[in-house]
Design a protein around this motif. Structure first.
Motif, PDB file in Angstrom:
ATOM      1  N   LEU A  35       0.816  -1.216   0.000  1.00 54.78           N
ATOM      2  CA  LEU A  35       0.000   0.000   0.000  1.00 54.78           C
ATOM      3  C   LEU A  35       0.849   1.265   0.000  1.00 54.78           C
ATOM      4  N   ALA A  36       2.111   1.138  -0.335  1.00 54.61           N
ATOM      5  CA  ALA A  36       2.982   2.314  -0.381  1.00 54.61           C
ATOM      6  C   ALA A  36       2.373   3.363  -1.309  1.00 54.61           C
ATOM      7  N   GLY A  37       2.245   4.581  -0.817  1.00 55.45           N
ATOM      8  CA  GLY A  37       1.651   5.655  -1.606  1.00 55.45           C
ATOM      9  C   GLY A  37       0.143   5.758  -1.481  1.00 55.45           C
ATOM     10  N   LYS A  38      -0.493   4.816  -0.761  1.00 56.49           N
ATOM     11  CA  LYS A  38      -1.948   4.836  -0.577  1.00 56.49           C
ATOM     12  C   LYS A  38      -2.302   5.475   0.769  1.00 56.49           C
ATOM     13  N   VAL A  39      -3.429   6.175   0.777  1.00 57.44           N
ATOM     14  CA  VAL A  39      -3.938   6.804   1.998  1.00 57.44           C
ATOM     15  C   VAL A  39      -5.291   6.189   2.333  1.00 57.44           C
ATOM     16  N   ILE A  40      -5.433   5.677   3.555  1.00 60.27           N
ATOM     17  CA  ILE A  40      -6.680   5.066   4.011  1.00 60.27           C
ATOM     18  C   ILE A  40      -7.269   5.941   5.123  1.00 60.27           C
ATOM     19  N   ALA A  41      -8.538   6.271   5.003  1.00 61.20           N
ATOM     20  CA  ALA A  41      -9.221   7.076   6.016  1.00 61.20           C
ATOM     21  C   ALA A  41     -10.016   6.173   6.953  1.00 61.20           C
ATOM     22  N   THR A  42      -9.865   6.380   8.259  1.00 67.00           N
ATOM     23  CA  THR A  42     -10.659   5.643   9.243  1.00 67.00           C
ATOM     24  C   THR A  42     -11.569   6.643   9.946  1.00 67.00           C
ATOM     25  N   LEU A  43     -12.872   6.510   9.698  1.00 66.28           N
ATOM     26  CA  LEU A  43     -13.868   7.438  10.240  1.00 66.28           C
ATOM     27  C   LEU A  43     -14.715   6.692  11.265  1.00 66.28           C
ATOM     28  N   PHE A  44     -14.476   6.949  12.537  1.00 68.39           N
ATOM     29  CA  PHE A  44     -15.188   6.243  13.599  1.00 68.39           C
ATOM     30  C   PHE A  44     -16.115   7.211  14.328  1.00 68.39           C
ATOM     31  N   PHE A  45     -17.393   7.188  13.905  1.00 68.57           N
ATOM     32  CA  PHE A  45     -18.422   8.023  14.521  1.00 68.57           C
ATOM     33  C   PHE A  45     -18.914   7.414  15.829  1.00 68.57           C
ATOM     34  N   GLU A  46     -18.460   6.197  16.120  1.00 65.08           N
ATOM     35  CA  GLU A  46     -18.853   5.463  17.316  1.00 65.08           C
ATOM     36  C   GLU A  46     -17.577   4.895  17.930  1.00 65.08           C
ATOM     37  N   PRO A  47     -17.482   4.845  19.274  1.00 68.23           N
ATOM     38  CA  PRO A  47     -16.241   4.387  19.906  1.00 68.23           C
ATOM     39  C   PRO A  47     -15.825   2.986  19.480  1.00 68.23           C
ATOM     40  N   PHE A  69     -10.472  10.016  12.105  1.00 68.24           N
ATOM     41  CA  PHE A  69     -10.784  10.414  13.473  1.00 68.24           C
ATOM     42  C   PHE A  69     -11.412   9.246  14.215  1.00 68.24           C
ATOM     43  N   SER A  70     -11.257   9.279  15.526  1.00 68.44           N
ATOM     44  CA  SER A  70     -11.856   8.261  16.388  1.00 68.44           C
ATOM     45  C   SER A  70     -12.924   8.854  17.287  1.00 68.44           C
ATOM     46  N   GLU A  71     -13.182  10.148  17.126  1.00 71.18           N
ATOM     47  CA  GLU A  71     -14.177  10.835  17.942  1.00 71.18           C
ATOM     48  C   GLU A  71     -14.799  11.949  17.110  1.00 71.18           C
ATOM     49  N   ALA A  72     -16.055  11.759  16.697  1.00 72.47           N
ATOM     50  CA  ALA A  72     -16.707  12.694  15.781  1.00 72.47           C
ATOM     51  C   ALA A  72     -16.894  14.074  16.382  1.00 72.47           C
ATOM     52  N   SER A  94      -8.522  10.326   0.084  1.00 69.64           N
ATOM     53  CA  SER A  94      -8.092   8.960   0.414  1.00 69.64           C
ATOM     54  C   SER A  94      -8.390   7.988  -0.716  1.00 69.64           C
ATOM     55  N   ASP A  95      -7.803   6.800  -0.609  1.00 66.20           N
ATOM     56  CA  ASP A  95      -8.018   5.736  -1.593  1.00 66.20           C
ATOM     57  C   ASP A  95      -9.063   4.731  -1.139  1.00 66.20           C
ATOM     58  N   LEU A  96      -9.378   4.724   0.160  1.00 64.95           N
ATOM     59  CA  LEU A  96     -10.371   3.811   0.728  1.00 64.95           C
ATOM     60  C   LEU A  96     -10.785   4.379   2.080  1.00 64.95           C
ATOM     61  N   ILE A  97     -12.055   4.154   2.450  1.00 66.23           N
ATOM     62  CA  ILE A  97     -12.571   4.647   3.726  1.00 66.23           C
ATOM     63  C   ILE A  97     -13.074   3.481   4.567  1.00 66.23           C
ATOM     64  N   VAL A  98     -12.600   3.412   5.802  1.00 65.25           N
ATOM     65  CA  VAL A  98     -13.124   2.471   6.797  1.00 65.25           C
ATOM     66  C   VAL A  98     -14.024   3.285   7.725  1.00 65.25           C
ATOM     67  N   MET A  99     -15.285   2.866   7.884  1.00 68.62           N
ATOM     68  CA  MET A  99     -16.224   3.696   8.637  1.00 68.62           C
ATOM     69  C   MET A  99     -17.039   2.887   9.630  1.00 68.62           C
ATOM     70  N   ARG A 100     -17.121   3.383  10.863  1.00 64.00           N
ATOM     71  CA  ARG A 100     -18.067   2.854  11.847  1.00 64.00           C
ATOM     72  C   ARG A 100     -19.058   3.968  12.172  1.00 64.00           C
ATOM     73  N   HIS A 101     -20.337   3.590  12.210  1.00 68.81           N
ATOM     74  CA  HIS A 101     -21.386   4.590  12.462  1.00 68.81           C
ATOM     75  C   HIS A 101     -22.474   3.969  13.314  1.00 68.81           C
ATOM     76  N   TYR A 102     -23.123   4.809  14.116  1.00 71.88           N
ATOM     77  CA  TYR A 102     -24.153   4.327  15.039  1.00 71.88           C
ATOM     78  C   TYR A 102     -25.510   4.136  14.379  1.00 71.88           C
ATOM     79  N   ILE A 103     -25.682   4.606  13.135  1.00 70.41           N
ATOM     80  CA  ILE A 103     -26.972   4.496  12.448  1.00 70.41           C
ATOM     81  C   ILE A 103     -26.945   3.343  11.451  1.00 70.41           C
ATOM     82  N   GLU A 104     -27.920   2.447  11.537  1.00 76.49           N
ATOM     83  CA  GLU A 104     -28.031   1.353  10.578  1.00 76.49           C
ATOM     84  C   GLU A 104     -28.239   1.918   9.170  1.00 76.49           C
ATOM     85  N   GLY A 105     -27.511   1.381   8.221  1.00 80.02           N
ATOM     86  CA  GLY A 105     -27.642   1.839   6.841  1.00 80.02           C
ATOM     87  C   GLY A 105     -26.694   2.960   6.467  1.00 80.02           C
ATOM     88  N   ALA A 106     -25.976   3.519   7.436  1.00 80.14           N
ATOM     89  CA  ALA A 106     -25.078   4.642   7.147  1.00 80.14           C
ATOM     90  C   ALA A 106     -23.956   4.227   6.192  1.00 80.14           C
TER      91      ALA A 106
END
Length: 301
Positions: A35-47, A69-72, A94-106
């Motif tokens: 993944l050299a040169g790749k940027v991955i975003a981690t968006l954690f809207f929930e702990p 971010f780990s704290e919205a 970013s090249d890919l987003i990892v996301m946790r969210h408290y709303i179903e379907g988000a």
């Protein structure tokens, strides 16, 4: 549009098996800078602790960079920015987003507006597909196969997103299930209909000792306080099932205990030294599995 992993149903059986093979390769040789040169975003809207750190460890081992971010509350979301605008903005960076969210379907919504792949790291009580894939990798490692496994699932079957995803994934492999839960936390009817519709055997009981006798995998879950609007109901069911070391006598020699973690008190610490306790190794397996998922979605072999 880029392929995302929002629900475990986004991967077919062949893709699941491919992820299993790639995870094994990464476990054998975990430091590969693909993944050299790749940027991955981690968006954690929930702990999150395990899932976020597991993903970030996977990205670092693959040589990528992590933003997010780990704290919205510390982001523009606290100013009223919509999920739509947040995803549009971050997909530019970013090249890919990892996301946790408290709303179903988000996560599904995010995948529809993003220009880069989305990995759902948990959306409410809906799905947690990367956890499911590491669960499958753990089952395959301990049982030698994914086929014809008897899985006993204990605890919160109503709100447990890891449970819901696991049922769908293991349906490819002719699994058999026993569900152990209090009435208030029993498996939703929609999942029972799904299993019956494809001919998967299951039974329900409230007797954990009876269920353990024939288990290949014991999958314990936490009763999730954050999913309850009525705390009195939570207090009534939180200690419904507590696994103790003495309860494992007479179980199959190759039986292993999984748990998506964190645990509260549903597994007594005296179980930790039993060779059948696999949950900490299971968490370690998550790094290799997530390495496989990320590289697959980005088309990197």
């Amino acid at each position: 549009m880029s392929k995302s992993l929002v629900s475990i149903s986004d991967f077919n059986k062949e893709e699941i098996l491919h992820i299993m093979d790639k995870a094994a390769e990464f476990e054998a040789d975990p430091n590969r800078p693909v993944l050299a040169g790749k940027v991955i975003a981690t968006l954690f809207f929930e702990p999150s602790t395990r899932t976020r750190l597991s993903f970030e460890s996977a990205i670092n081992r693959l040589g990528g960079r992590v933003i997010g971010f780990s704290e919205a509350n510390n982001t523009s979301v606290s100013k009223g920015e919509t999920l739509h605008d947040t995803i549009k903005m971050v997909s530019n960076y970013s090249d890919l987003i990892v996301m946790r969210h408290y709303i179903e379907g988000a996560a599904r919504y995010a995948s529809e507006v993003s220009s880069v792949p989305i990995i759902n790291a948990g959306d409410g009580s809906n799905q947690h597909p990367s956890q499911t894939l590491l669960d499958l990798y753990s089952i395959k490692k301990t049982q030698g196969t994914l086929n014809d496994i008897h899985i006993v699932i204990v605890g919160d079957l109503k709100y447990g997103r890891t449970v819901h995803s696991l049922l769908q994934a293991m349906s490819h492999f002719n699994a058999r299930f026993t569900f152990v839960a209090p009435d208030e936390l029993s498996l939703p009817d929609e999942y029972k209909l799904f299993l019956r519709g494809i001919g998967i055997q299951y039974k329900e009981t409230q007797d954990i000792k009876e269920a353990l006798a024939d288990a290949d995998i014991l999958y314990m879950t936490r009763v999730q306080r954050e999913r309850f609007s009525d705390l009195m109901e939570y207090e009534r069911v939180k200690n419904a099932y507590i696994l103790r070391n003495s309860m494992l006598e007479g179980t199959k020699e190759n039986m292993r205990i999984l748990h998506p973690l964190p645990r509260v008190n549903e597994i007594h610490p005296d179980v930790d030294t039993n060779e059948k306790a696999y949950y900490f190794t299971q968490a370690r397996n998550g790094v290799f599995t997530r390495m496989a998922i990320i590289s697959y979605l980005l088309g990197i072999e």
